[in-house]
Design an enzyme around this catalytic site. Structure first.
Site, PDB file in Angstrom:
ATOM      1  CB  SER A  93      -1.005   0.111   1.239  1.00 36.64           C
ATOM      2  OG  SER A  93      -1.944   0.896   1.086  1.00 36.64           O
ATOM      3  CG  ASP A 236      -2.716   4.289  -1.397  1.00 30.26           C
ATOM      4  OD1 ASP A 236      -3.622   4.213  -2.436  1.00 30.26           O
ATOM      5  OD2 ASP A 236      -2.674   3.306  -0.653  1.00 30.26           O
ATOM      6  CG  ASP A 238      -2.901  -0.433  -2.530  1.00 27.40           C
ATOM      7  OD1 ASP A 238      -3.180   0.592  -1.933  1.00 27.40           O
ATOM      8  OD2 ASP A 238      -3.624  -1.360  -1.719  1.00 27.40           O
ATOM      9  CG  ASP A 240      -6.102   0.889  -0.735  1.00 26.23           C
ATOM     10  OD1 ASP A 240      -5.334   1.775  -0.644  1.00 26.23           O
ATOM     11  OD2 ASP A 240      -6.112  -0.173  -0.059  1.00 26.23           O
TER      12      ASP A 240
END
Length: 450
Positions: A93, A236, A238, A240
């Site tokens: 992440s 960010d 990833d 999400d």
């Protein structure tokens, strides 16, 4: 999921191999060929962990479907769309590039329930329990590359935007954090007609989240002002989560996004039970804004999984965190930064209002956070002096503020958060509570554990 420094236990190829085997065993159907989708972000260590996961999955007679770099919510979407038996994401992440992680989605695109995660963990630690089930000959699994994964996900994202609108005439500064959305996000906004000024779209394996993305909205704040853009969108690693910057370069965080979307959905009658789900860290200003619009805010523990669980339990459709992790259950099963951006852009187009004006629906109360290093995580309710001090401050603040204290999930810290009308006052009150905590739980009081 598992997260840590890549190539150091537990984030090793060996662990990934065992996780792949365990997942394949757990999700395998005995009467047909089973398939698991694997996606990743742009970290260098992703190659190593992906290869190990594939080996583990195929060794148990399950096929692996490789989609390459794609946002975490894209893996959730593809897992459900392709009717796969599970999905795996290799990503840490918003963490720096040297870290990595592995997390799983069930076949419906939602994160795994606690009991399934516990069973997965048990199988990783007792690999001998499934050794006898190794298939041979034609029963060994295959690996396939899904070449059109990006295109499929782009179409899915565009379908979440109202058909009667487009983004023609909008100038958007977009920061993809050199992460998983570096291809997807620019394509989506460009195809909908926006002029996109891209940042963070040249991943090299080591620059993900490095001084860019949703953790550093100041990067796009300057670019929005320099280019005269209508807004900035920062994702960010990833993708999400998503943080915005308005046309003046001011940050618009997750609480404001919830307020903007929540009040709009209330006005349109699209918010079931007139409820928004947030976490205990959300600013009390969100509660005030939603209440004023005729709705209510329900709070959960910190973490998107708790928000989603509460939403699914009661069929709520909108939830999220201050960090920009928003869940629109009408569109996807997990937090999706691009979908979040599209929902806000749709409201801008529907109302004709700039983001700065929309953000005025909520006024954030001053907030202060003080961390105290502790020697033990003793339940707070067992420490009478701390309970008394918190009650005293809570009574003093009344309805115009609140006190929240909780242990960090990852460090030996007690977090003390206060909200109120006056920054100086709540800072003094937070420090007062911190002194009480230090004298009873602090490391110094424990004989210099510093």
């Amino acid at each position: 999921g598992v997260r840590g420094v890549a190539n150091i236990h537990p984030m090793t190829a060996e662990t990934a191999l065992q996780l792949g085997r365990a997942a394949a065993y757990l999700f395998k159907h005995r009467d047909r060929r089973s398939r698991i989708v694997i996606g990743k972000d742009t970290r260098l260590s992703g190659y190593m962990l992906e290869s190990a996961l594939v080996a583990g999955i195929c060794s148990m007679g399950v096929d692996a479907l490789l989609v390459g770099p794609l946002p975490t919510p894209g893996i959730a979407f593809l897992t459900a769309s392709m009717r796969a038996d599970a999905g795996v994401v290799i990503s840490a992440s918003h963490n720096p590039y040297q870290d990595n992680g592995i997390k799983f989605f069930a076949r419906d695109g939602f994160k795994l329930p606690d009991e399934v995660e516990a069973r997965l963990e048990e199988l990783v630690f007792t690999p001998a329990s499934i050794d006898a089930l190794r298939p041979t000959a034609a029963e060994v699994g295959k690996a396939f590359r899904i070449d059109d994964a990006v295109g499929r996900y782009v179409v899915f994202l565009k379908n979440s935007f109202p058909k009667e609108f487009d983004l023609v005439g909008l100038k958007i500064v977009l920061d993809c954090a050199h992460g998983a959305a570096y291809k997807v996000a620019p394509e989506v906004f460009t195809e909908l007609g926006a002029e996109v000024i891209p940042f963070g779209v040249k991943p090299n394996g080591t620059n993900i989240n490095a001084g860019c993305g949703s953790m550093h909205p100041e990067v796009i704040a300057g670019a929005v002002r320099d280019h005269g853009a209508h807004l900035g969108v920062a994702l960010d690693g990833d993708a999400d989560r998503c943080i915005f910057v308005d046309e003046h370069g001011n940050e618009v965080d997750g609480d404001h996004i919830l307020a903007i979307c929540g009040t709009q959905m209330l006005a349109q009658g699209r918010l079931p039970q007139k409820t928004v789900v947030a976490t205990v860290m959300s600013n009390i200003g969100l509660d005030i804004a939603i209440k004023k619009a005729g709705g209510r805010v329900i709070k959960t523990a910190v973490g998107d999984r708790y928000v989603v669980e509460e939403m699914r339990r009661h069929d709520f459709r909108l939830g999220g965190e201050q960090s920009g992790h928003m869940i629109f259950l009408d569109h996807n099963t997990t937090g999706d930064g691009v979908i979040t951006a599209l929902q806000v852009l749709a409201i801008m187009q529907q109302t004709g209002k700039p983001l700065s004006e929309l953000a005025q629906v909520m006024t954030a109360l001053p907030q202060v956070l003080v961390n105290v290093r502790v020697r033990e995580r003793r339940p707070i309710e067992q420490v009478d002096e701390i309970v008394r001090k918190v009650a005293e401050v809570t009574g003093y603040l009344g309805d115009s503020g609140r006190v929240l204290i909780r242990y960090s999930g990852t460090e030996p810290l007690l977090r003390i958060m206060l909200e109120g009308q006056d920054q100086q006052e709540i800072t003094a009150l937070a420090n007062d509570i911190a002194q009480t905590v230090e004298s009873h739980l602090g490391v110094v009081a424990g004989g210099g554990h510093g």
